[in-house]
Motif scaffolding. Structure first.
Motif, short mmCIF file in Angstrom:
data_model
loop_
_atom_site.label_atom_id
_atom_site.label_comp_id
_atom_site.label_asym_id
_atom_site.label_seq_id
_atom_site.Cartn_x
_atom_site.Cartn_y
_atom_site.Cartn_z
N UNK A 92 0.80 -1.14 0.10
CA UNK A 92 -0.08 0.02 -0.09
C UNK A 92 0.88 1.18 -0.04
N UNK A 93 0.22 2.43 -0.46
CA UNK A 93 1.07 3.77 -0.58
C UNK A 93 0.67 4.81 0.27
N UNK A 94 1.64 5.44 0.52
CA UNK A 94 1.43 6.74 1.74
C UNK A 94 1.83 8.16 0.99
N UNK A 95 1.16 9.03 0.47
CA UNK A 95 1.47 10.32 -0.33
C UNK A 95 1.87 11.33 0.97
N UNK A 96 2.91 12.00 0.72
CA UNK A 96 3.27 13.07 1.60
C UNK A 96 4.36 14.08 1.30
N UNK A 97 4.53 15.34 1.83
CA UNK A 97 5.11 16.22 1.40
C UNK A 97 6.79 15.74 1.43
N UNK A 98 7.65 16.15 0.47
CA UNK A 98 8.98 15.82 0.58
C UNK A 98 9.76 16.15 1.64
N UNK A 99 9.07 17.36 2.32
CA UNK A 99 9.46 17.88 3.57
C UNK A 99 9.81 16.92 4.65
N UNK A 100 8.96 15.72 4.73
CA UNK A 100 8.90 14.80 5.66
C UNK A 100 9.85 13.84 5.59
N UNK B 230 6.29 19.12 9.78
CA UNK B 230 7.35 19.81 8.76
C UNK B 230 6.53 20.31 7.59
N UNK B 231 5.27 19.87 7.22
CA UNK B 231 4.60 20.41 6.11
C UNK B 231 3.03 20.13 6.37
N UNK B 232 2.29 20.76 5.75
CA UNK B 232 0.76 20.45 5.84
C UNK B 232 0.34 19.16 5.20
N UNK B 233 -0.39 18.44 5.54
CA UNK B 233 -1.13 17.36 4.96
C UNK B 233 -1.45 17.59 3.74
N UNK C 94 0.02 20.54 -0.02
CA UNK C 94 1.08 20.69 1.01
C UNK C 94 2.01 21.99 0.19
N UNK C 95 1.85 22.58 -0.64
CA UNK C 95 2.61 23.70 -1.12
C UNK C 95 3.85 23.31 -1.75
N UNK C 96 3.88 22.17 -1.96
CA UNK C 96 5.25 21.70 -2.82
C UNK C 96 5.15 20.17 -3.31
N UNK C 97 6.21 19.49 -3.89
CA UNK C 97 6.35 18.28 -4.16
C UNK C 97 5.89 17.18 -3.45
N UNK C 98 5.60 16.13 -3.66
CA UNK C 98 5.34 15.27 -2.64
C UNK C 98 6.24 13.77 -3.12
#
Length: 106
Positions: free
Chosen positions: A4-12, A28-31, A60-64
């Motif tokens: 399974x997969x989880x998507x999150x900000x690169x800042x994490x 570190x970043x928004x969800x 999130x305001x940026x790449x994931x």
């Protein structure tokens, strides 16, 4: 048990590599949906198709990054009030791999 997969900000990324997927370390970043804190006490997980949906709604305001979690028992997933599956608790670093990185904003 599958992948399974989880998507999150690169800042994490650094925190996830060190501590795994842990909602208490969010900050570190928004969800993905733009939240400033955890929406559930767990980790949102999805099949590859639904992970694509999370990439498209990225707020999130940026790449994931897309993290793959292996060995998750589907029976242990819970449905959130919004209808998405999550695993209560955390997922240790030894159970995840970075599947895709630096996916740009849509």
């Amino acid at each position: 048990m599958g992948r399974l997969y989880h998507v999150t900000s690169v800042r994490n990324r650094d925190s996830i590599r060190r501590f795994g997927l842990d909602p208490s370390r969010m900050g570190a970043a928004r969800g993905i949906a733009g939240s400033r804190g955890p929406e559930v006490d767990g980790i949102f997980l999805a099949d590859e198709h639904t992970a694509g949906f999370f990439i498209r709604i990225n707020n999130t305001g940026g790449p994931v990054d897309v993290w793959a979690a292996d060995g998750v028992d589907p029976a242990s997933l819970v449905i959130s009030p919004e209808g998405f599956e999550y695993l209560p608790g955390t997922i240790s670093p030894d159970r995840i791999t970075l599947h895709r990185q630096d996916v740009p904003l849509p």
